[in-house]
Each structure stands twice: as structure tokens, then as C-alpha cells.
Design an enzyme around this catalytic site. Structure first.
Site, PDB file in Angstrom:
ATOM      1  CB  THR A   7      40.502  36.743  61.032  1.00  0.00           C
ATOM      2  OG1 THR A   7      40.037  37.919  61.700  1.00  0.00           O
ATOM      3  CG2 THR A   7      39.684  36.565  59.766  1.00  0.00           C
ATOM      4  CG  ASN A   9      37.750  41.989  61.908  1.00  0.00           C
ATOM      5  OD1 ASN A   9      37.077  42.277  60.936  1.00  0.00           O
ATOM      6  ND2 ASN A   9      38.268  42.901  62.719  1.00  0.00           N
ATOM      7  N   GLY A  11      35.286  42.010  58.762  1.00  0.00           N
ATOM      8  CA  GLY A  11      35.834  43.079  57.913  1.00  0.00           C
ATOM      9  C   GLY A  11      37.136  42.653  57.270  1.00  0.00           C
ATOM     10  CE  LYS A  12      42.212  41.771  61.680  1.00  0.00           C
ATOM     11  NZ  LYS A  12      42.983  40.925  62.624  1.00  0.00           N
ATOM     12  CG  ASP A  69      47.794  41.410  65.972  1.00  0.00           C
ATOM     13  OD1 ASP A  69      46.717  40.980  66.420  1.00  0.00           O
ATOM     14  OD2 ASP A  69      48.432  42.323  66.533  1.00  0.00           O
ATOM     15  CB  SER A  70      45.970  44.959  61.615  1.00  0.00           C
ATOM     16  OG  SER A  70      44.706  44.345  61.754  1.00  0.00           O
ATOM     17  CG  PHE A 160      36.930  46.459  59.416  1.00  0.00           C
ATOM     18  CD1 PHE A 160      37.511  46.295  58.173  1.00  0.00           C
ATOM     19  CD2 PHE A 160      37.711  46.176  60.543  1.00  0.00           C
ATOM     20  CE1 PHE A 160      38.819  45.849  58.026  1.00  0.00           C
ATOM     21  CE2 PHE A 160      39.025  45.727  60.409  1.00  0.00           C
ATOM     22  CZ  PHE A 160      39.571  45.566  59.151  1.00  0.00           C
ATOM     23  CG  HIS A 188      46.836  48.723  57.558  1.00  0.00           C
ATOM     24  ND1 HIS A 188      45.746  49.261  56.919  1.00  0.00           N
ATOM     25  CD2 HIS A 188      46.321  48.051  58.628  1.00  0.00           C
ATOM     26  CE1 HIS A 188      44.642  48.944  57.559  1.00  0.00           C
ATOM     27  NE2 HIS A 188      44.963  48.214  58.610  1.00  0.00           N
TER      28      HIS A 188
HETATM   29  P1  ITT Z   1      41.165  38.557  64.796  1.00  0.00           P
HETATM   30  O1  ITT Z   1      42.182  38.561  65.916  1.00  0.00           O
HETATM   31  O2  ITT Z   1      40.147  37.468  64.941  1.00  0.00           O
HETATM   32  O3  ITT Z   1      41.819  38.587  63.436  1.00  0.00           O
HETATM   33  P2  ITT Z   1      40.577  41.242  65.699  1.00  0.00           P
HETATM   34  O4  ITT Z   1      39.636  42.303  65.239  1.00  0.00           O
HETATM   35  O5  ITT Z   1      40.608  40.947  67.170  1.00  0.00           O
HETATM   36  O6  ITT Z   1      40.286  39.921  64.865  1.00  0.00           O
HETATM   37  P3  ITT Z   1      43.249  42.340  65.821  1.00  0.00           P
HETATM   38  O7  ITT Z   1      43.555  41.839  67.178  1.00  0.00           O
HETATM   39  O8  ITT Z   1      44.312  42.284  64.775  1.00  0.00           O
HETATM   40  O9  ITT Z   1      42.007  41.591  65.174  1.00  0.00           O
HETATM   41  O10 ITT Z   1      42.748  43.842  65.981  1.00  0.00           O
HETATM   42  C1  ITT Z   1      42.652  44.639  64.862  1.00  0.00           C
HETATM   43  C2  ITT Z   1      41.824  45.849  65.193  1.00  0.00           C
HETATM   44  O11 ITT Z   1      42.472  47.014  64.649  1.00  0.00           O
HETATM   45  C3  ITT Z   1      40.468  45.760  64.510  1.00  0.00           C
HETATM   46  O12 ITT Z   1      39.501  45.163  65.356  1.00  0.00           O
HETATM   47  C4  ITT Z   1      40.180  47.211  64.199  1.00  0.00           C
HETATM   48  O13 ITT Z   1      39.640  47.837  65.325  1.00  0.00           O
HETATM   49  C5  ITT Z   1      41.574  47.783  63.935  1.00  0.00           C
HETATM   50  N1  ITT Z   1      41.905  47.695  62.496  1.00  0.00           N
HETATM   51  C6  ITT Z   1      42.782  46.838  61.898  1.00  0.00           C
HETATM   52  N2  ITT Z   1      42.772  47.000  60.577  1.00  0.00           N
HETATM   53  C7  ITT Z   1      41.884  47.958  60.317  1.00  0.00           C
HETATM   54  C8  ITT Z   1      41.413  48.551  59.139  1.00  0.00           C
HETATM   55  O14 ITT Z   1      41.832  48.159  57.939  1.00  0.00           O
HETATM   56  N3  ITT Z   1      40.496  49.520  59.238  1.00  0.00           N
HETATM   57  C9  ITT Z   1      40.031  49.917  60.438  1.00  0.00           C
HETATM   58  N4  ITT Z   1      40.408  49.394  61.606  1.00  0.00           N
HETATM   59  C10 ITT Z   1      41.330  48.418  61.558  1.00  0.00           C
END
Ligand code: ITT
Length: 205
Positions: A7, A9, A11-12, A69-70, A160, A188
Site C-alpha cells: 500500500t 496509504n 492510514g492503512k 482493497d477497500s 483517515f 471492516h
Molecule cells: P493503496 O491502493 O495504495 O492501498 P488506496 O488509498 O488507493 O491505497 P484503495 O484503492 O483500497 O487504497 O482505496 C481505499 C479508499 O477507501 C481509501 O483511500 C479511503 O478513501 C477509503 N477507505 C478505506 N478504508 C477506510 C477506512 O478504514 N476509513 C476511511 N476510509 C477508508
């Protein structure tokens, strides 16, 4: 055991590190190992995209790779933003941009927020998290969800993404008002991670 988390991200990354450390898993980020690859996300299922991310990175490293992926699925918007959550307001959008577009879209669709046990909300909503843990030979896939609502009263500074607008009815607050540990209990990602740990306990990868 070391696991690379596929990732970009932050926050993740913080949530995974905090969750996995007590189980003896060390989470190494792409940044830690100097991998800047951004895997294109294709498809309309969280689980498929999680696998794409893990499979792309596992070719570059020699330890298991975990990908997440979330996203947020809002009932009033037919499940949007869903797999487009990170780029709902466009590629490179900030969390604030995405939340603003979400509020604009839901206001245009619903008109007036309604009362859910004392909270003014726009719609029921659900967070979804698909995880894929892959070696070159096999993958473990799990999914976790968290049901709630999109509040008309965003608040909180923790977490986040869409956390400030995601209302958790059982706790009467938004995800952004929870500590990391509280969020892991109901989120989740926490649900998906508990499933993943159970699978790893039963069947080492
Ligand atoms: P990576 O692909 O690099 O992991 P990304 O942010 O692009 O990072 P995703 O494509 O999975 O990841 O998109 C997930 C988005 O969904 C994330 O950017 C948030 O906007 C939202 N999201 C997922 N989990 C969340 C959470 O626990 N709290 C708040 N928003 C969340």
C-alpha cells in the site's frame, strides 16, 4: 514473520502495524523497501483488486505480500463510491476532496437528511475491506465489512479517508472519533484481519 504491505496509504499502514504486531507479524511498507510501483486497479470487485495488488508486488520481493482493497459503499448512491473510493473526486484527490464530492452527490440525491436514532444521516452505508495475502505459490483471500451510515454531521480527527462521515450506530459516533483500537474492534479492516489471522493459525502460508 515479515510481511510486505502493498500500500501507499499511510492510514492503512498504521492500522495494519498496530493490529498485526501483537500476533508477531512485522509489517514492512513499500516505502521501507524502496518499491514505488503503483499497481493499476482494474475490475469492479474489491477482492479481485486486492489480489492484483498483492500479485504484482510478490514478484518483486521474497516475503509474503499483503494487499488491501477497500472502500465506502453508500446505499443512496447505489453503492458508490465503492472500488473508486480513493479517486472519487479524481486521480490525486485528497480525503477532503472525496468527502466534499460525496456530500454534494448525496445531497443532490437525497435532498434532506433523516433521523436515525437521534443522528441526522444521509444514507445507510458500509465499509468493505478485501485482503489478499500472497506468496508466489498461493493466496489467502478474506473480506470484512462494517455497517453504518453517512452522517450529515461530519466530526472527529482520527483515522483517515471517509472516517469523519461514517457514523457507527452502536457507538453513536463517527469512525474518526474512535481510537485506533476501538476502530479495529468494529471496522471492516479489523473484521478482515481477524479472519486472516484465523486462517494463518489454521494453515500457515
Ligand atoms: P493503496 O491502493 O495504495 O492501498 P488506496 O488509498 O488507493 O491505497 P484503495 O484503492 O483500497 O487504497 O482505496 C481505499 C479508499 O477507501 C481509501 O483511500 C479511503 O478513501 C477509503 N477507505 C478505506 N478504508 C477506510 C477506512 O478504514 N476509513 C476511511 N476510509 C477508508
Amino acid at each position: 514473520m515479515r510481511i510486505v504491505l502493498a500500500t501507499h496509504n499511510e492510514g492503512k499502514l498504521k492500522e495494519f502495524r498496530a493490529f498485526m504486531a501483537p500476533y508477531g507479524y512485522e509489517i514492512v511498507s513499500l516505502r521501507d523497501i524502496g518499491v514505488g510501483v503503483v499497481v493499476p486497479e482494474e475490475g469492479d470487485r474489491f477482492a479481485d483488486i486486492a489480489r492484483q495488488k498483492a500479485r504484482a508486488i510478490v514478484q518483486l520481493v521474497d516475503v509474503p505480500v499483503l494487499a488491501d482493497d477497500s472502500g465506502l459503499c453508500v446505499d443512496a448512491l447505489g453503492g458508490a463510491p465503492g472500488v473508486y473510493s480513493a479517486r472519487y473526486a479524481g486521480v490525486g484527490a485528497t480525503d477532503a476532496d472525496n468527502i466534499q464530492k460525496l456530500v454534494d452527490d448525496v445531497r443532490a440525491t437525497v435532498g434532506v437528511p433523516w433521523d436515525m436514532d437521534g443522528e441526522r444521516v444521509w444514507s445507510r452505508a458500509r465499509f468493505v475491506c478485501a485482503l489478499a495475502l500472497c506468496t508466489p505459490h498461493r493466496c489467502i483471500d478474506v473480506v470484512g465489512t462494517c455497517d453504518g451510515a453517512m452522517t450529515a454531521h461530519p466530526r472527529g480527527t482520527n483515522g483517515f479517508g471517509y472516517d469523519p462521515v461514517f457514523y457507527v450506530p452502536s457507538l453513536r459516533c463517527t469512525c474518526a472519533q474512535l481510537t485506533r483500537a476501538q476502530k479495529a474492534d468494529i471496522s471492516h479492516r479489523g473484521a478482515a484481519l481477524r479472519r486472516l489471522i484465523a486462517r494463518l493459525d489454521a494453515d500457515a502460508i
